[in-house]
Motif scaffolding. Structure first.
Motif, PDB file in Angstrom:
ATOM      1  N   HIS A  33       7.755  -0.434  -7.193  1.00  0.00           N
ATOM      2  CA  HIS A  33       8.059   0.346  -5.933  1.00  0.00           C
ATOM      3  C   HIS A  33       9.103  -0.260  -5.170  1.00  0.00           C
ATOM      4  O   HIS A  33      10.073   0.223  -4.290  1.00  0.00           O
ATOM      5  CB  HIS A  33       6.936   0.751  -5.022  1.00  0.00           C
ATOM      6  N   PHE A  34       9.369  -1.512  -5.393  1.00  0.00           N
ATOM      7  CA  PHE A  34      10.516  -2.258  -4.511  1.00  0.00           C
ATOM      8  C   PHE A  34      11.650  -2.738  -5.460  1.00  0.00           C
ATOM      9  O   PHE A  34      12.534  -3.282  -4.979  1.00  0.00           O
ATOM     10  CB  PHE A  34       9.598  -3.688  -4.163  1.00  0.00           C
ATOM     11  N   SER A  35      11.637  -2.051  -6.949  1.00  0.00           N
ATOM     12  CA  SER A  35      12.891  -2.377  -7.474  1.00  0.00           C
ATOM     13  C   SER A  35      13.987  -2.175  -6.964  1.00  0.00           C
ATOM     14  O   SER A  35      15.166  -2.759  -7.201  1.00  0.00           O
ATOM     15  CB  SER A  35      12.656  -1.750  -9.097  1.00  0.00           C
ATOM     16  N   LYS A  36      14.378  -0.890  -6.198  1.00  0.00           N
ATOM     17  CA  LYS A  36      15.750  -0.385  -5.609  1.00  0.00           C
ATOM     18  C   LYS A  36      16.136  -1.285  -4.545  1.00  0.00           C
ATOM     19  O   LYS A  36      17.172  -1.752  -4.438  1.00  0.00           O
ATOM     20  CB  LYS A  36      15.356   0.973  -4.988  1.00  0.00           C
ATOM     21  N   PRO A  79      11.317   9.260  -2.334  1.00  0.00           N
ATOM     22  CA  PRO A  79       9.996   9.346  -2.124  1.00  0.00           C
ATOM     23  C   PRO A  79       9.270   8.515  -3.377  1.00  0.00           C
ATOM     24  O   PRO A  79       9.981   8.342  -4.311  1.00  0.00           O
ATOM     25  CB  PRO A  79       9.889  10.831  -2.547  1.00  0.00           C
ATOM     26  N   MET A  80       8.182   8.131  -2.796  1.00  0.00           N
ATOM     27  CA  MET A  80       7.412   7.425  -3.822  1.00  0.00           C
ATOM     28  C   MET A  80       5.909   8.019  -4.050  1.00  0.00           C
ATOM     29  O   MET A  80       5.653   8.708  -3.326  1.00  0.00           O
ATOM     30  CB  MET A  80       6.977   5.843  -3.373  1.00  0.00           C
ATOM     31  N   ASP A  81       5.396   7.370  -5.289  1.00  0.00           N
ATOM     32  CA  ASP A  81       4.053   8.136  -5.803  1.00  0.00           C
ATOM     33  C   ASP A  81       2.981   7.224  -5.335  1.00  0.00           C
ATOM     34  O   ASP A  81       1.853   7.353  -5.697  1.00  0.00           O
ATOM     35  CB  ASP A  81       3.941   8.184  -7.268  1.00  0.00           C
ATOM     36  N   ALA A  82       3.397   6.395  -4.211  1.00  0.00           N
ATOM     37  CA  ALA A  82       2.148   5.679  -3.723  1.00  0.00           C
ATOM     38  C   ALA A  82       1.773   6.249  -2.292  1.00  0.00           C
ATOM     39  O   ALA A  82       2.887   6.620  -1.419  1.00  0.00           O
ATOM     40  CB  ALA A  82       2.849   4.235  -3.474  1.00  0.00           C
ATOM     41  N   GLU A  83       0.591   6.427  -1.956  1.00  0.00           N
ATOM     42  CA  GLU A  83       0.102   6.807  -0.611  1.00  0.00           C
ATOM     43  C   GLU A  83      -0.869   5.793  -0.087  1.00  0.00           C
ATOM     44  O   GLU A  83      -1.149   5.982   1.117  1.00  0.00           O
ATOM     45  CB  GLU A  83      -0.571   8.189  -1.078  1.00  0.00           C
ATOM     46  N   THR A  84      -1.240   4.922  -0.755  1.00  0.00           N
ATOM     47  CA  THR A  84      -2.384   3.783  -0.056  1.00  0.00           C
ATOM     48  C   THR A  84      -1.743   2.476  -0.563  1.00  0.00           C
ATOM     49  O   THR A  84      -0.922   2.527  -1.568  1.00  0.00           O
ATOM     50  CB  THR A  84      -3.906   3.922  -0.527  1.00  0.00           C
ATOM     51  N   GLY A 141       4.387   8.408   0.456  1.00  0.00           N
ATOM     52  CA  GLY A 141       5.212   7.553   0.729  1.00  0.00           C
ATOM     53  C   GLY A 141       6.537   7.441   0.321  1.00  0.00           C
ATOM     54  O   GLY A 141       7.112   8.436  -0.268  1.00  0.00           O
ATOM     55  N   VAL A 142       7.372   6.470   1.203  1.00  0.00           N
ATOM     56  CA  VAL A 142       8.897   6.901   1.044  1.00  0.00           C
ATOM     57  C   VAL A 142       9.576   5.452   1.251  1.00  0.00           C
ATOM     58  O   VAL A 142       9.002   4.661   2.027  1.00  0.00           O
ATOM     59  CB  VAL A 142       9.408   7.929   2.089  1.00  0.00           C
ATOM     60  N   LEU A 143      10.637   5.082   0.481  1.00  0.00           N
ATOM     61  CA  LEU A 143      11.513   3.890   0.475  1.00  0.00           C
ATOM     62  C   LEU A 143      12.794   4.278   1.036  1.00  0.00           C
ATOM     63  O   LEU A 143      13.299   5.363   0.782  1.00  0.00           O
ATOM     64  CB  LEU A 143      11.768   3.649  -0.980  1.00  0.00           C
ATOM     65  N   VAL A 144      13.044   3.771   2.204  1.00  0.00           N
ATOM     66  CA  VAL A 144      14.142   3.887   3.213  1.00  0.00           C
ATOM     67  C   VAL A 144      15.036   2.893   3.140  1.00  0.00           C
ATOM     68  O   VAL A 144      14.695   1.778   3.372  1.00  0.00           O
ATOM     69  CB  VAL A 144      13.628   4.365   4.410  1.00  0.00           C
ATOM     70  N   LEU A 145      16.442   3.164   2.721  1.00  0.00           N
ATOM     71  CA  LEU A 145      17.476   2.195   2.899  1.00  0.00           C
ATOM     72  C   LEU A 145      18.513   2.684   3.687  1.00  0.00           C
ATOM     73  O   LEU A 145      18.504   4.071   3.686  1.00  0.00           O
ATOM     74  CB  LEU A 145      17.883   1.916   1.325  1.00  0.00           C
TER      75      LEU A 145
END
Length: 134
Positions: free
Chosen positions: A64-67, A51-56, A41-45
């Motif tokens: 995961h949404f703090s940024k 990259p995130m440690d979430a895959e599902t 998973g990835v957070l894109v701004l």
């Protein structure tokens, strides 16, 4: 290099319109951004990707949404790509985004990646959280 990106993220500074941080490709369990492969998973701004440690969807948490919540200025909308098919967000994430007064839209990952690119090219304040697809 992929391990380094997975741990730290990548921040960019836009120099010109053609320097937009677009999602170049997705599939096989990851994404290509700025000619780099990111697994999972990835957070894109518009200013960087993380990259995130979430895959599902079950792996996603409000953290995961703090940024996104801390981003200044905040995005108008957060697109959430929930994998191969659209799924509803867990209540804790919905409540977290709503408490921060951030709009969100959920869709499958492919649609979220394409929509993010279009909105970014339209100079909209957008962010996306993308879960991988095979």
């Amino acid at each position: 290099m992929a391990d380094k990106i997975r741990q730290s993220g990548f921040i960019m500074e836009q120099q010109a319109d053609e320097d937009l941080l677009l999602i170049e490709a997705y599939g096989d369990g990851g994404f290509r951004l700025m000619e780099r492969r990111v697994e999972g998973g990835v957070l894109v701004l518009p200013t960087g990707f993380y990259p995130m440690d979430a895959e599902t969807l079950a792996d996603l948490t409000p953290a995961h949404f703090s940024k996104i919540v801390d981003e200044a200025p905040r995005p108008e909308i957060v697109l959430v790509g929930t994998g191969a098919k659209m799924q509803l967000l867990p209540a804790a994430i919905r409540e977290h985004l709503e408490a921060a007064n951030i709009g969100y839209d959920i869709m499958d990952t492919g649609a979220a990646a394409r929509t993010y690119n279009v909105l970014l090219m339209e100079q909209r304040r957008v962010a996306c959280v993308l879960l991988p697809v095979d």
